[in-house]
Design a protein around this motif. Structure first.
Motif, PDB file in Angstrom:
ATOM      1  N   SER A  75      42.348  32.881  39.659  1.00 32.32           N
ATOM      2  CA  SER A  75      41.612  34.022  39.114  1.00 32.32           C
ATOM      3  C   SER A  75      41.697  33.969  37.593  1.00 32.32           C
ATOM      4  O   SER A  75      42.774  33.738  37.031  1.00 32.32           O
ATOM      5  N   LEU A  76      40.575  34.176  36.921  1.00 33.58           N
ATOM      6  CA  LEU A  76      40.533  34.095  35.469  1.00 33.58           C
ATOM      7  C   LEU A  76      40.939  35.421  34.839  1.00 33.58           C
ATOM      8  O   LEU A  76      40.377  36.472  35.164  1.00 33.58           O
ATOM      9  N   GLY A  80      40.115  40.944  29.583  1.00 33.87           N
ATOM     10  CA  GLY A  80      39.167  42.045  29.745  1.00 33.87           C
ATOM     11  C   GLY A  80      37.716  41.648  29.632  1.00 33.87           C
ATOM     12  O   GLY A  80      36.831  42.451  29.951  1.00 33.87           O
ATOM     13  N   ASP A  81      37.431  40.434  29.175  1.00 34.99           N
ATOM     14  CA  ASP A  81      36.039  39.977  29.074  1.00 34.99           C
ATOM     15  C   ASP A  81      35.465  39.720  30.466  1.00 34.99           C
ATOM     16  O   ASP A  81      36.132  39.140  31.335  1.00 34.99           O
ATOM     17  N   GLY A 114      44.756  30.137  34.620  1.00 32.73           N
ATOM     18  CA  GLY A 114      43.555  30.898  34.337  1.00 32.73           C
ATOM     19  C   GLY A 114      43.729  32.000  33.313  1.00 32.73           C
ATOM     20  O   GLY A 114      42.793  32.767  33.061  1.00 32.73           O
ATOM     21  N   LYS A 115      44.919  32.118  32.700  1.00 30.09           N
ATOM     22  CA  LYS A 115      45.164  33.163  31.701  1.00 30.09           C
ATOM     23  C   LYS A 115      44.640  32.709  30.342  1.00 30.09           C
ATOM     24  O   LYS A 115      44.924  31.600  29.884  1.00 30.09           O
ATOM     25  N   ASN A 411      35.463  38.657  38.131  1.00 29.96           N
ATOM     26  CA  ASN A 411      34.938  37.460  37.496  1.00 29.96           C
ATOM     27  C   ASN A 411      34.827  36.317  38.499  1.00 29.96           C
ATOM     28  O   ASN A 411      35.489  36.333  39.546  1.00 29.96           O
ATOM     29  N   PRO A 412      34.000  35.318  38.211  1.00 27.30           N
ATOM     30  CA  PRO A 412      34.011  34.105  39.032  1.00 27.30           C
ATOM     31  C   PRO A 412      35.412  33.514  39.082  1.00 27.30           C
ATOM     32  O   PRO A 412      36.242  33.752  38.192  1.00 27.30           O
TER      33      PRO A 412
END
Length: 421
Positions: A75-76, A80-81, A114-115, A411-412
């Motif tokens: 998970s990305l 917050g984007d 993904g961070k 998010n994707p």
């Protein structure tokens, strides 16, 4: 999050995978007449050209999802984007480069989990800023992340840590680029340009602002009825190897180490478009030409090429449908899959995949895909959502597992999948 607008068009036309038999032969002595000249002599050992024998029938019953095992979902966390569909993803050492051209118009550097580490560059009109992300490539010749801005006509280079290095302006109409050296780039021509540069690909030395070579002349009559772009300069992972294929040809060309060669050649037999059908003067519009392709189910438009030492993955149109092919180069076997609405990974796997090793792939997938597929399949009244999920769980356990894990994600996501072949 933006709804995945292009997905359904891509889903309906990119759903079939082809079984074929292949044999490796020695490279032919004569180079293609489409190639004007080589970039430069290469000292690298040249691999043999692979020749594929494509069978006349396609089995629509197999699912590529049935041969995939979900190893991990990433998970990305982008601070917050919110982003749209992931345009590109690259792995540099233990870091991810994630590109979103549509919503945030940003390039992110993330850790392996993904961070977000930082956003690379900024949108704007000043130095080191871009107006549009047209393409992003990994340049191993100078260890940089190269961003092509086709509106400002410049290449911006960032370090692997995401810091600005340099920018170079070049008057070239191109949709994407391929680094072929520290100062040498291939430009894929997708817009109107100087008649002297009316080629699919041109090679330019940025320091000298000079055209070095031209490849694959474009067809004036084809432009008149509506240009059908060829396979873009697709990067093989983060390697300095790029693939290209003309729309109606049966060959995948590879640019690597200053050399262009016909790497993969396919025998389409009676499905190959005859030269007589490529007389574009007789067509009033591109739709007239498409009707012939669809009616006679000609093979055309090789795209989304990816390979490692063991596998070759790509797709090719068969009439109005895309055929996806996975070729095992070690045991000379090819595997077929099909049926878009019943095969979740049929599109996603071949859209922006990246090989991690011989059997593992990193793909980007939007969780909305699952819900949108369910909506389409339940509209005809033949299946309920519960029945669809039950079939996914039985036939495509990796897809079902990813559906469950990504249902609460905005998010994707990135998924690491293992090919069980």
């Amino acid at each position: 999050m933006k709804k995945l607008q292009p997905f359904f068009f891509f889903l309906f036309v990119s759903s079939f995978l082809l079984i074929g038999h292949a044999c490796t032969k020695e490279k032919k002595e004569n180079s293609s007449s489409l190639i004007q000249k080589k970039l430069a002599p290469s000292t690298a050992e040249t691999e043999s050209t692979f020749y594929f024998d494509i069978p006349p029938t396609i089995d629509n019953s197999k699912k590529i999802s049935s041969l995939l095992e979900l190893k991990e979902m990433i998970s990305l966390d982008l601070g917050g984007d919110l982003i749209g569909a992931i345009s590109d993803v690259f792995l540099i050492h233990d870091r991810l480069v994630v590109v979103d051209k549509e919503v945030s118009h940003s390039v992110y550097l993330c850790d392996k989990n993904g961070k977000r580490i930082k956003k690379i560059g900024n949108k704007g009109e000043g130095p080191s800023e871009y107006s549009k992300i047209s393409d992003v490539k990994i340049n191993n010749y100078k260890n940089s992340i190269d961003l092509w801005d086709s509106e400002s006509f410049k290449i911006i280079s960032y370090s692997f840590d995401g810091d600005f290095i340099s920018e170079n302006r070049i008057e070239a109409f191109a949709s994407n680029i391929a680094p072929m050296g520290k100062d040498k780039y291939m430009f894929f021509q997708a817009g109107e340009s100087d008649p002297d540069l009316f080629f699919d690909i041109i090679s330019i030395n940025l320091k000298e602002n000079k055209v070095i070579s031209k490849y694959f002349p474009r067809n004036q009559e084809e432009e008149r009825i509506g240009y059908l772009p060829p396979c873009r300069l697709a990067q093989n992972g983060t390697e300095n190897r790029f693939f290209y294929a003309k729309p109606y040809d049966n060959t995948i060309f590879a640019f690597e180490n200053g050399l262009i060669k016909d790497k993969y050649v396919f025998d389409f037999k009676n499905r190959k478009i005859p030269k007589s059908e490529l007389d574009f003067k007789k067509f009033q519009s591109i739709n007239d030409f498409y009707s012939i392709l669809f009616d006679k189910k000609y093979f055309s438009n090789i795209s989304n090429v990816l390979e490692n030492k063991k596998f070759l993955l790509f797709n090719v149109t068969n009439g109005e449908k895309f055929v996806h092919l996975v070729f095992n180069k070690k045991d000379q076997k090819t595997i077929l899959f099909a049926n878009p609405l019943d095969d979740i990974f049929a599109s996603a796997l071949f859209f922006k995949p990246l090989f991690l090793d011989e059997n593992e792939l990193l793909i980007a997938i939007d969780p909305l895909i699952f819900e949108e597929l369910i909506v389409i399949k339940t509209k005809n009244g033949k299946e309920t959502k519960e029945e669809i999920l039950s079939n996914w769980k039985k036939d495509m356990p990796a897809a079902y597992q990813l559906y469950n894990q990504s249902s609460q994600v905005s998010n994707p996501v990135l998924a690491i999948l293992k090919l069980k072949i």
